[in-house]
Design an enzyme around this catalytic site. Structure first.
Site, PDB file in Angstrom:
ATOM      1  N   LYS A   1       0.829  -1.208   0.000  1.00 41.73           N
ATOM      2  CA  LYS A   1       0.000   0.000   0.000  1.00 41.73           C
ATOM      3  C   LYS A   1       0.866   1.262   0.000  1.00 41.73           C
ATOM      4  O   LYS A   1       0.626   2.193  -0.774  1.00 41.73           O
ATOM      5  CB  LYS A   1      -0.926  -0.029   1.227  1.00 41.73           C
ATOM      6  N   SER A   2       1.893   1.291   0.868  1.00 46.03           N
ATOM      7  CA  SER A   2       2.755   2.482   0.964  1.00 46.03           C
ATOM      8  C   SER A   2       3.416   2.802  -0.372  1.00 46.03           C
ATOM      9  O   SER A   2       3.489   3.960  -0.791  1.00 46.03           O
ATOM     10  CB  SER A   2       3.867   2.248   1.994  1.00 46.03           C
TER      11      SER A   2
ATOM     12  N   ARG B   1       2.830   6.022  -3.276  1.00 42.54           N
ATOM     13  CA  ARG B   1       3.968   6.852  -3.668  1.00 42.54           C
ATOM     14  C   ARG B   1       4.261   6.744  -5.163  1.00 42.54           C
ATOM     15  O   ARG B   1       4.663   7.724  -5.786  1.00 42.54           O
ATOM     16  CB  ARG B   1       5.193   6.465  -2.829  1.00 42.54           C
TER      17      ARG B   1
ATOM     18  N   ASP C   1       1.946  -1.219  11.938  1.00 41.86           N
ATOM     19  CA  ASP C   1       0.674  -1.747  11.438  1.00 41.86           C
ATOM     20  C   ASP C   1       0.468  -3.217  11.778  1.00 41.86           C
ATOM     21  O   ASP C   1      -0.604  -3.767  11.530  1.00 41.86           O
ATOM     22  CB  ASP C   1       0.585  -1.568   9.924  1.00 41.86           C
TER      23      ASP C   1
ATOM     24  N   LYS D   1      -4.522   5.686  14.923  1.00 41.13           N
ATOM     25  CA  LYS D   1      -4.629   5.017  13.634  1.00 41.13           C
ATOM     26  C   LYS D   1      -6.096   5.059  13.170  1.00 41.13           C
ATOM     27  O   LYS D   1      -6.887   5.860  13.644  1.00 41.13           O
ATOM     28  CB  LYS D   1      -4.087   3.587  13.748  1.00 41.13           C
TER      29      LYS D   1
ATOM     30  N   ARG E   1      -6.341   1.899  17.928  1.00 41.31           N
ATOM     31  CA  ARG E   1      -6.038   0.495  17.656  1.00 41.31           C
ATOM     32  C   ARG E   1      -5.588  -0.229  18.919  1.00 41.31           C
ATOM     33  O   ARG E   1      -5.797  -1.424  19.076  1.00 41.31           O
ATOM     34  CB  ARG E   1      -4.946   0.448  16.583  1.00 41.31           C
TER      35      ARG E   1
ATOM     36  N   ARG F   1      -7.350  -3.524   9.756  1.00 42.23           N
ATOM     37  CA  ARG F   1      -6.389  -4.450  10.369  1.00 42.23           C
ATOM     38  C   ARG F   1      -6.964  -5.138  11.603  1.00 42.23           C
ATOM     39  O   ARG F   1      -6.635  -6.299  11.888  1.00 42.23           O
ATOM     40  CB  ARG F   1      -5.088  -3.724  10.690  1.00 42.23           C
TER      41      ARG F   1
END
Length: 447
Positions: free
Chosen positions: A28-29, A33, A327, A354, A358, A402
Site C-alpha cells: 500500500k505504501s 507513492r 501496522d 490510527k 487500535r 487491520r
C-alpha cells in the site's frame, strides 16, 4: 463506500491445515507513492502490481483531479503521464481520500508546494485523525491551511507560490509526516532537510532516488537519520514493480503459524528492513519462517516466505522496533494470545491515532475472546497460556481493516467462532482477503 450497509463476518476452525502458495496484493505504501511521484514526473510511469484497494484508488483519482493522466490497462498495469514538479493544476472539486491517512498526509505535502487551492476530506474515520502534525511543518514552507478543530479534515490548502526549503525535525516517528515534508520540498529551491529521531519506513526516499532526485541520508549520533533532498529536480517517469505488501502478508503468515500442520508460501513479499519488524519478532518467538529467493525490485528488497506452524513463546518487543511494525501489532497480539508466556509490546502511543484507537481495540477484542491482556502506559501486555483463547465474541472493528483481519485470523484457532461486526474496510488494504484465505483452507465468510 461510506453509505453501504455493514458486512458482518465470521471465522471458525478449518477442517484441516492451511497450505498453498499465494501472492498477497501490492504494498500500500509503495502504491500510493508510485502514483504520486508518477504524477510529479515528466513522461510515462508504468506501475506493475499496484494495490487496487480503495485507499490507493483514491490516490489515483486525486492525481487525475490534479491534471495527471492515470490509466488502468488490461491485466492491472497502471500508466501515469505526469505534469512535472510544480506542474499540477488546481482541482475543480474536493479531493476525498476515503479511509487513507497516508494519501491525505502525503497529498497535503504535494499540494503545499504548488500555488493552487485544494480541499481534502475523507470518511468518518479519517476525519477524526490528526493532521496538525503535517499542517505545522508545511505552514513553515509558506502554505496556508484552514481546518476543523484540532487540525482535522476537511482541510483547505492554499499552496505556497514560492515554497521555502524545509528544515524540520519530526517530533513523532511518522513516515507520513517525513514524506509530506519531503514531497513539499520537491517544489522548493535549495536543499530541504528532515531529521527523524527514530528511523521510519523509507519508501519515499528510495523512490525519489529512483525517479532521479538527489537524496542523501546520514545517520545522526542518536541512531536517527538526517535526510537531505535537493529541490526542483527533474523527475523522469520510470517502471515501478510494487512488491507484495508485508503488512498484508502478516495475516496468512500468522494463520499458518497458528493452525496445526500448516505450511504456506507467500511470494514476492517486500522485506524493507524498516518494515520487517514483525517477521523479526515472530522469529524470536520461535516461528518457522524460511526466507528464500531474496532479490531487489525497484530499489526494494523482496523475498518468498515459507511459514510453517510452530509453537510460539512470549517475547519483549522493544520500543525501538515499534516504527518498523506499527501496522502489525494487531496481528502480533493475536499470535501472542496463542503463545506460551507473556509478550510485552512497548512504546505503542502511535496506535492510539490510527484508523481506530487500535491499542484499545486490540485489548478489548482479545479480552472479549478470553485472553488475558492489559494496557500499561503505552505498552500492550498479552499473557499467553500456550493454547488459543476461547473465542466466541463479536469484535467491534471501528472501521479498521487491520482489526477486522486480525480477529478473523484468531477465529481459525479459537474453540468458538469469532465474528467481526464489519469487514467492509478490509478492501482498503487487502481486496480479496477472505477469498485468498479460503484458498489456503481457512474458514472465513459472511456471518
Amino acid at each position: 463506500m461510506h453509505q453501504h450497509a455493514s458486512l458482518p463476518m465470521i471465522a471458525r476452525q478449518p477442517s484441516g491445515p492451511l497450505s498453498g502458495s499465494v501472492r498477497v496484493p501490492g504494498d500500500k505504501s509503495i502504491s500510493h507513492r508510485a502514483l504520486m511521484l508518477g504524477a510529479l514526473a515528466v513522461g510515462e510511469t508504468r506501475i506493475e502490481g499496484l494495490l487496487e484497494g480503495e485507499d490507493v484508488l483514491r490516490t489515483a483519482a486525486a492525481m487525475r483531479a490534479l491534471g495527471a493522466t492515470v490509466t488502468r490497462e488490461e491485466g492491472g498495469t497502471y500508466t501515469v503521464h505526469g505534469r512535472g514538479i510544480g506542474g499540477l493544476v488546481e482541482p475543480a472539486d474536493v479531493l476525498d481520500m476515503g479511509n487513507s491517512g497516508t494519501a491525505a498526509r502525503l497529498l497535503a505535502g504535494i499540494l503545499a508546494g504548488h500555488p493552487l487551492f485544494a480541499v481534502l476530506t475523507g470518511d468518518a474515520s479519517l476525519r477524526r485523525r490528526p493532521m496538525k502534525r503535517v499542517i505545522d511543518p508545511l505552514s513553515a514552507l509558506g502554505a496556508a491551511f484552514w481546518s476543523r478543530e484540532g487540525g482535522r479534515l476537511p482541510l483547505a490548502i492554499r499552496g505556497a507560490a514560492t515554497p521555502l526549503p524545509a528544515d524540520y525535525t519530526v517530533p513523532v516517528a511518522s513516515a507520513q509526516v517525513k514524506s509530506a515534508v519531503l514531497l513539499a520540498g520537491l517544489c522548493a529551491p535549495g536543499v530541504s532537510r528532515v531529521v527523524e529521531p527514530t528511523p521510519t519506513r523509507d519508501h519515499t526516499e528510495r523512490m525519489l532516488r529512483g525517479f532521479g532526485a538527489t537524496v542523501v541520508v546520514n545517520t545522526t549520533g542518536e541512531g536517527g537519520r538526517e535526510i537531505l533532498l535537493t529541490g526542483q529536480p527533474e523527475l523522469t517517469g520510470r517502471p515501478v514493480s510494487v512488491p507484495a505488501d508485508p503488512s498484508s502478508a502478516a495475516f496468512p503468515a500468522v494463520a499458518a503459524l497458528l493452525v496445526p500442520g500448516s505450511s504456506v508460501t507467500l511470494e514476492g513479499v517486500g522485506l524493507n528492513p524498516l518494515r520487517a519488524g514483525l517477521y523479526d519478532t515472530l522469529a524470536e518467538m520461535g516461528a518457522d519462517i524460511e526466507i528464500r529467493n531474496r532479490r531487489d525490485e525497484a530499489g526494494e528488497t523482496v523475498a518468498d516466505l515459507t511459514v510453517s506452524s510452530s509453537p510460539l513463546s512470549g517475547v519483549d518487543v522493544p520500543p525501538s522496533r515499534a516504527a518498523s511494525m506499527i501496522d502489525e501489532f494487531p496481528i502480533l497480539a493475536v499470535a501472542a494470545s496463542c503463545a506460551s508466556g507473556t509478550t510485552r509490546m512497548r512504546g505503542l502511543a502511535e496506535l492510539r491515532v490510527k484508523e481506530s484507537d487500535r491499542l484499545a481495540a486490540i485489548a478489548s477484542g482479545l479480552a472479549a475472546c478470553g485472553a488475558r491482556v492489559s494496557i500499561e502506559g503505552d505498552d500492550l501486555v498479552v499473557h499467553g497460556t500456550g493454547a488459543p483463547p476461547k473465542g466466541g465474541a463479536t469484535i467491534a472493528t471501528q472501521m479498521d481493516h487491520r482489526i477486522a483481519m486480525s480477529f478473523l485470523v484468531l477465529g481459525q484457532v479459537t474453540e468458538e467462532p469469532v465474528r467481526v461486526d464489519d469487514g467492509r474496510f478490509i478492501d482498503t488494504s487487502f481486496p480479496g482477503f477472505a477469498e485468498l484465505m479460503r484458498g489456503l483452507g481457512a474458514a472465513i465468510g459472511p456471518a
